[in-house]
Enzyme design. Sequence first.
Site, PDB file in Angstrom:
ATOM      1  N   GLU A   1       0.830  -1.197   0.000  1.00 42.95           N
ATOM      2  CA  GLU A   1       0.000   0.000   0.000  1.00 42.95           C
ATOM      3  C   GLU A   1       0.869   1.252   0.000  1.00 42.95           C
ATOM      4  O   GLU A   1       2.038   1.214   0.383  1.00 42.95           O
ATOM      5  CB  GLU A   1      -0.911   0.009   1.228  1.00 42.95           C
TER       6      GLU A   1
ATOM      7  N   ASN B   1      -4.826   6.234  -6.167  1.00 41.26           N
ATOM      8  CA  ASN B   1      -5.512   6.903  -5.071  1.00 41.26           C
ATOM      9  C   ASN B   1      -4.618   7.865  -4.297  1.00 41.26           C
ATOM     10  O   ASN B   1      -5.093   8.641  -3.472  1.00 41.26           O
ATOM     11  CB  ASN B   1      -6.150   5.879  -4.114  1.00 41.26           C
TER      12      ASN B   1
ATOM     13  N   LYS C   1      -3.803  -0.804 -11.500  1.00 41.14           N
ATOM     14  CA  LYS C   1      -4.628   0.110 -12.296  1.00 41.14           C
ATOM     15  C   LYS C   1      -3.962   0.445 -13.624  1.00 41.14           C
ATOM     16  O   LYS C   1      -4.639   0.782 -14.601  1.00 41.14           O
ATOM     17  CB  LYS C   1      -4.910   1.386 -11.505  1.00 41.14           C
TER      18      LYS C   1
END
Length: 414
Positions: free
Chosen positions: A140, A250, A260
């Site tokens: 992340e 994001n 993505k």
Amino acid sequence: MPSSSGQCTCLRPFLLGSLLMLGFLLLLFTYINPNMDSPSLGMYFRPAPSCSHWANQDNSTLESDNETHHTTVLIWKWPFQYKFDSDCGVFGVQKCYLTDDRSIYNKADGVFFHHLDIHLGDLPKIPRPCFQKWVWTNMESPDNVPRKPWLDDLFNLTCNYRLDANIPVPYGYLVPRNSEDPDFQLPTKDQLVCWIVSNWNRNLLRVQYYNRLKDHLQISSYGKAFGKPLSEEDNKKVVSSCKFYLAFENSVHKDYITEKLFRPMSLGSVPVVLGPPRDSYLRHIPGDSFIHVNDFASPKELADRLHHLSKNPEEYMRYFRWTKESKMTISWFGKEHACRTCGYIQKHRKSIEVLDSTASSQPPHGLLTASSRPPHGLLTASSRPPHGLLTASSRPPHGLLTASSRPPHGALKS
């Protein structure tokens, strides 16, 4: 003259005492040498060496040891409770044993910790053996994980998406096509631009850019954020049917480039990216395979470019020239990280380093140098091991790993 039977009678106590002494010595030796291999697990574990013995080994001896024994990586907790097998051959890594059996902690060559599954009260309670490496992994961005200061000065290696990690594992990567791979065929297109998103926050840069871009062209929007959740199969169909896909991250951080980007490329759509600078993307994919929002002065200019490409098929098809020689592979969350960790440890047994701040993407910033001796008996080192970016020869030979092979809870925030 004593008879022979009398002599035997006299020797019996001596023989019995000798046998008892021998048995006692064997038990004592076993007790003081706990590193004796178990017959059933000996193929996996090397005898735990003393620190001085281990430190004095040369590279040829360590390489020979790799050929004889499996390298053991202890998965302290499965990432997001997502279990995987121990077959690392698909990543070109052999003789690895991945396990969650904490009873072999003292013999494990490495211990693999996933940031979001680390809890202060659940760390090992006994010192780390001198030959063992503790590995921190996280996929992340710093914006999406809690900082845990008590992890500083605790780990030897980092494994994540950043290319300056000890063990870099990007979300995806190109591999050469082989003769068995079918030629690329552009899917049928009936939508201009698509975006699938679940995590909606009007303060995010990607949401702000989208709101400006949609004033200048039609965007087909899907996902929970728009009340249009998609199944895995429908997700693939939608992305494939779009000429362009908004690969908007994001958050914007160094090397934070997720599926993505890589997934639309694998499904035959041109990614329009919002994330780190263009140079970061060029470390992964060709410059003519994507469109970066930073290349345009405004969302309107970007919209004009997409309309132009849509009306000029020959120009549009140039974005797929990479498919002639390469194909896209999506990394296998968890398993690929553990397997590549195993491969790294095999090649760098003598390299021990302690990192202050667990890694490249723990907030608020990147790698720091060690400032103090760590707890749990970790050893410092004079130099950092080489980073070694992934090469085609060490990657999976073929096939795409889709989101269905990832953790059920979605480790990746959309």
